[in-house]
Design an enzyme around this catalytic site. Structure first.
Site, short mmCIF file in Angstrom:
data_model
loop_
_atom_site.label_atom_id
_atom_site.label_comp_id
_atom_site.label_asym_id
_atom_site.label_seq_id
_atom_site.Cartn_x
_atom_site.Cartn_y
_atom_site.Cartn_z
N LYS A 106 2.68 10.97 -3.64
CA LYS A 106 2.31 10.79 -4.12
C LYS A 106 0.65 11.53 -4.89
O LYS A 106 0.60 11.36 -6.07
CB LYS A 106 1.34 9.69 -3.38
CG LYS A 106 -0.17 8.88 -3.87
CD LYS A 106 -0.58 8.10 -2.93
CE LYS A 106 -1.46 6.89 -3.39
NZ LYS A 106 -2.36 6.47 -2.51
N GLU A 110 -8.00 0.24 -4.11
CA GLU A 110 -7.02 0.31 -3.14
C GLU A 110 -8.81 0.25 -2.32
O GLU A 110 -8.62 -0.90 -0.99
CB GLU A 110 -6.93 1.66 -2.65
CG GLU A 110 -5.38 2.14 -2.65
CD GLU A 110 -4.63 2.85 -1.86
OE1 GLU A 110 -5.55 4.21 -2.22
OE2 GLU A 110 -3.71 3.49 -2.69
N ASP A 122 0.60 -1.05 -0.17
CA ASP A 122 0.29 0.03 0.04
C ASP A 122 0.73 1.11 0.05
O ASP A 122 1.61 1.53 1.20
CB ASP A 122 -0.81 -0.03 1.30
CG ASP A 122 -1.83 1.22 1.71
OD1 ASP A 122 -1.54 1.99 0.65
OD2 ASP A 122 -2.73 1.31 2.27
N ASP A 131 -13.04 5.14 1.13
CA ASP A 131 -11.49 5.05 1.10
C ASP A 131 -11.34 6.51 1.55
O ASP A 131 -10.89 7.10 0.53
CB ASP A 131 -11.23 4.51 0.85
CG ASP A 131 -9.02 4.10 1.12
OD1 ASP A 131 -8.48 5.32 1.81
OD2 ASP A 131 -8.50 3.77 0.04
N1 LIG Z 1 -7.26 10.00 14.42
C1 LIG Z 1 -7.50 10.35 13.62
N2 LIG Z 1 -7.95 11.94 13.48
C2 LIG Z 1 -8.63 12.55 12.27
N3 LIG Z 1 -6.96 11.21 11.46
C3 LIG Z 1 -6.31 10.54 10.79
C4 LIG Z 1 -6.18 10.18 12.53
N4 LIG Z 1 -5.32 9.00 11.94
C5 LIG Z 1 -4.82 9.34 10.95
N5 LIG Z 1 -5.30 9.84 10.63
C6 LIG Z 1 -4.85 10.89 9.18
O1 LIG Z 1 -5.27 10.09 8.11
C7 LIG Z 1 -4.32 10.16 7.45
C8 LIG Z 1 -3.36 9.39 6.16
O2 LIG Z 1 -4.54 8.03 6.44
P1 LIG Z 1 -4.29 6.67 5.72
O3 LIG Z 1 -2.63 6.53 6.44
O4 LIG Z 1 -4.96 6.28 5.19
O5 LIG Z 1 -3.68 7.51 4.28
P2 LIG Z 1 -2.68 7.12 3.03
O6 LIG Z 1 -3.26 5.49 2.49
O7 LIG Z 1 -1.47 7.40 3.75
O8 LIG Z 1 -3.05 8.34 1.73
P3 LIG Z 1 -3.89 7.47 0.82
O9 LIG Z 1 -4.79 6.34 0.81
O10 LIG Z 1 -4.20 9.24 0.25
O11 LIG Z 1 -2.81 7.66 -0.31
C9 LIG Z 1 -3.65 11.71 7.48
O12 LIG Z 1 -4.12 12.86 7.08
C10 LIG Z 1 -3.87 11.15 9.03
O13 LIG Z 1 -3.43 12.56 9.75
MG LIG Z 2 -4.30 4.50 1.63
#
Ligand SMILES: Nc1ncnc2c1ncn2[C@@H]1O[C@H](COP(=O)(O)OP(=O)(O)OP(=O)(O)O)[C@@H](O)[C@H]1O
Ligand SMILES: [Mg+2]
Lengths: 176, 622
Positions: free
Chosen positions: B87, B184, B25, B206
């Site tokens: 990304k 995803e 991922d 998502d």
């Molecule tokens: N407890 C929380 N409350 C609010 N936001 C959160 C919390 N925990 C994580 N996030 C937010 O979630 C986001 C990251 O989520 P995730 O890891 O699912 O994204 P990613 O997979 O890296 O991104 P994408 O799928 O968009 O490419 C960040 O913006 C983070 O600040």
């Molecule tokens: Mg993601």
């Protein structure tokens, strides 16, 4: 694959008629894709993968054609030599065209005013109308075997479908 | 095909040969790698036991680079050379990126995909992403104890062709064999659906760090059929941070901060946002370089209010997806929540209100995508064993593909939400006597004007046999594979002459560029490119020989003695090359030869398996 499936109906093991059981179509589609989908052959040599890819493309094209009533009807007409040209280039009765203009005006007006409710009402009414016309089409194809009449009904359905897409586009534009 | 397996398709006939495969991922904020061990999908953690790796790359001025947690400290200390959320730049031009003015990087306004100038020179987003993928590949190889046979890389469902291609290029650059790009939300549906044995129509919502996807899937007896997908490839948690950051600047009326202070403020904003998911208010306290000290209190309600437009922005794609699927909100049996940003209570409330039901949160929103990708990777390399779960993914193209026609209009060729793989052919003719070339412009998007769609590529056909104007009939086929990637082929219908195609991607890298990067990467890593190429050919030859042997064992009776002998001869030749001193070129030739020798066999096996499938279908009905 053409050797074993002269037409899309046969490919899915369905009778060649307008009225089909969508659940049967879906089941047959899934069963065939389970054989030919590229994911099932990812670890295999090129020759097999290419062959499977061609199969998957054909199965999906066949499915897309039979799934929607309009393309299914056109395909049925195509099989008996009433081709696309003939359908696309025939003039419509003036009564029908006037009706179309009225629909269009209503849609344009609702779009211009950003009236989501009105558009949704129109979409609902149109869906009911399309259902009626589709029922008529089934009757013409399957009970009366009147292809000329069916061709005429398909033409009408194509206008209605375009209208449906315009309403959807209008609603999509108002989503944001 | 049943073609090559003794038992069912997609299942290894030689179960002892477990191949190492991973799902990755590649997230805007966090990246993960997962694999299937003893039939169970698990994330592979780093040495400290953490599965999530921050998607951060720091190019140091001493020529070294830090990736992941090791790079976090440099975000404030060296913002220009510490790339976060790369990304968002994949397959994108300078003009496409939101809030670019608050980013600390030095952008190069090259045509096509943007580039960043770092202390280590100009970097493409593809190269930066490859750094992240490389670290994950090494983590997996160290943990699994061997070279990977392949990887499934996930992409947002709403990614267009250019963004997908950029992701695939990054994986190649990182030395990964890409089995598949997987959407995803579909990956999440696989992990969730198989784990909970659900059936019916589900929505996957998502919201990650940088992207939003909404997919509607129908789950029936192991088939995951995507009915419609929609989204926003630049909407995510980052935008909520940005709103809060703007709000703080607004409240305090401070001067435009330095790049370092901007980073500090943005990181603080993210921290506060996450805190507000668990507490009613949070203190925004920060000392800036400028000497200023900030001390504000942010309430959950205030945060919800200032970010309401962003929450609303996720509802439009839901409405569109439902309309495309011909469904109403009440037809959805469950809403699966994926991505860290779905932890925000006001997001959960909005989704619950829209669908009239509480969303499903009984899954780990950070890991479910990687786990689903790992399961798919495991199936794709042929590791499934009899009795294991079996499933089929029928995914769709998120955005319509069109061709530019007269007057700058886009003529739709492949509609959005068409099931993949899909191909459409169109016939063109020449308009001048003796014309031998022709150009096409392919765009992606729903709008009528080409200018409002994404330009994907310009294709030039060459080698059309010279004929009178209007006499040539050139059949151009546009094909989108299961990864959602477009390819184009063309042939003159009356002569059968294959036209050659020159592709000029609008936002991609030219093929030569990738080759150069690969070479440079190997040189740096002290890896020997030639040795690697040879190893790859040997593995491929081995795989092919094994597959053909199995096919013969299963369906040899479809061939006559002469045909069997011809295949056996090609096999013996290739086996000789594998056992021999090792020459990449002759191995490649041997592979091609064996592939060609089995073409007819493959065709017969395909027909055979389709007949069997149809027969099975009828029996199931009776
Ligand atoms: N407890 C929380 N409350 C609010 N936001 C959160 C919390 N925990 C994580 N996030 C937010 O979630 C986001 C990251 O989520 P995730 O890891 O699912 O994204 P990613 O997979 O890296 O991104 P994408 O799928 O968009 O490419 C960040 O913006 C983070 O600040
Ligand atoms: Mg993601």
């Amino acid at each position: 694959m053409s050797e074993i499936s002269p037409d899309y109906f046969a490919l899915f093991g369905l009778p060649r008629r307008f009225g089909i059981d969508e659940a049967d179509l879906d089941r047959a589609w899934h069963a065939l894709q389970a054989e030919v989908h590229p994911d099932r052959h990812a670890h295999l040599p090129d020759s097999e993968r290419h062959r499977a890819m061609r199969g998957a493309l054909r199965v999906n094209e066949a499915y897309a054609t039979l799934k929607r009533p309009i393309s299914r009807a056109r395909y049925l007409l195509d099989l008996v030599g009433i081709g696309t040209d003939k359908i696309d280039n025939t003039a419509m009765a003036s009564g029908f065209l006037i009706e179309q203009m009225e629909w269009r005006e209503a849609v344009e007006e609702a779009r211009a005013f950003g009236d989501v409710d009105a558009l949704e009402q129109l979409a609902l009414r149109l869906r009911m109308h399309i259902d009626e016309v589709t029922t008529l089409l089934a009757e013409q194809f399957d009970n009366r075997s009147d292809r000329e009449a069916a061709a005429d009904t398909v033409r009408r359905l194509m206008f209605l479908d375009k209208l449906r897409r315009d309403i959807d586009d209008g609603l999509a534009a108002l989503d944001d | 095909m049943a073609l090559l397996q003794i038992a069912e398709p997609g299942m290894s006939a030689a179960p002892h040969q477990h191949r190492l495969a991973v799902g990755i991922d590649l997230g805007t904020t966090n990246s993960l790698v997962a694999t299937v061990k003893n039939g169970i999908a698990v994330c592979l953690p780093d040495e400290e036991g953490r599965a999530l790796m921050p998607s951060v790359v720091h190019y140091r001025d001493d020529g070294g680079r830090d990736v992941g947690r090791a790079a976090l400290g440099a975000r404030v200390a060296d913002p220009r050379n510490t790339i976060v959320s790369v990304k968002r730049f994949m397959g994108r031009g300078f003009a496409d990126v939101a809030h670019i003015e608050t980013m600390p990087y030095i952008f190069e306004e090259t045509p096509g995909m943007l580039r960043l100038r770092t202390v280590q020179g100009s970097k493409s987003p593809v190269e930066i992403s490859a750094e992240i993928l490389r670290v994950l590949r090494r983590r997996a190889e160290a943990s699994l104890g061997g070279e990977l046979a392949g990887a499934v890389i996930t992409v947002p469902a709403y990614f267009d062709d250019a963004q997908r291609q950029a992701t695939k290029d990054a994986a190649r650059l990182a030395g990964l064999h890409v089995l598949r790009l997987l959407n995803e939300p579909t990956a999440a549906a696989v992990a969730y659906g198989l784990d909970n044995a659900v059936e019916g129509v589900y929505a996957v919502y998502d919201l990650g760090g940088g992207t939003f996807d909404l997919s509607i899937l129908k789950l029936t007896r192991g088939v995951f059929e995507v009915l419609a997908t929609n989204g926003d490839a630049s909407l995510g948690g980052d935008d909520f941070d940005h709103r809060l950051y703007c709000w703080v600047l607004d409240q305090t009326r401070i001067d435009p901060p330095s790049v370092e202070d901007t980073r500090r403020l943005q990181m603080k904003a993210r921290e506060i946002k996450e805190l507000l998911s668990v507490s009613e208010e949070a203190p925004f306290r920060l000392r800036l370089d400028s000497g200023l000290s900030l001390d504000l209190t942010v309430s959950r309600a205030a945060f919800a209010e200032m970010t309401r437009p962003l929450v609303q922005k996720t509802l439009a794609p839901i409405r569109r997806a439902l309309r495309d699927a011909g469904l109403a909100a009440r037809d959805i049996k469950g809403v699966v929540m994926v991505g860290g940003a779905t932890r925000m209570p006001h997001i959960q409330r909005a989704v619950a209100a829209f669908f009239g039901q509480e969303p499903l949160t009984n899954l780990d929103p950070d890991k479910v995508v990687a786990l689903g990708a790992a399961m798919q990777a495991n199936a794709l390399v042929g590791n499934r064993k009899p009795g294991d779960d079996d499933w089929l993914l029928l995914d769709v193209i998120p955005l319509s593909l069109g061709l530019e026609t007269m007057g700058g209009l886009s003529e739709k060729l492949i509609p959005r939400n068409a099931t993949l793989p899909v191909a459409r052919a169109q016939e063109f003719t020449t308009y001048k006597d003796g014309q031998t070339a022709m150009a096409f412009h392919v765009v992606q998007g729903e709008r009528e004007l080409v200018a409002d769609c994404r330009s994907l590529a310009r294709f030039e056909l060459r080698g059309i046999p010279p004929m009178a104007a209007g006499a040539a009939r050139i059949r151009v086929t546009f094909q989108v594979d299961a990864d959602g990637l477009l390819s184009v082929s063309a042939r003159e219908a009356s002569t059968g002459v294959e036209a050659s195609i020159l592709v000029n991607p609008s936002y991609g890298l030219a093929d030569g560029e990738i080759a150069d990067m690969l070479r440079a990467g190997f040189e740096r890593a002290g890896d020997d490119l030639a040795a690697r190429a040879l190893r790859e050919q040997q593995v491929e030859a081995g795989r092919l020989l094994e597959a053909v042997a199995q096919a013969l064992a299963a369906d040899g009776d479809l061939l006559d003695a002469g045909e069997r002998a011809a295949i056996a001869a090609a096999m013996a030749r290739l086996q000789g090359l594998v056992d021999g001193p090792g020459d990449t070129r002759s191995l490649a030739d041997g592979i091609t030869a064996l592939n060609r020798a089995t073409e007819e066999f493959a065709a017969r096996r395909m027909d055979h398996s389709i007949r069997t499938a149809l027969a099975g279908h009828k029996i199931a009905e009776l």
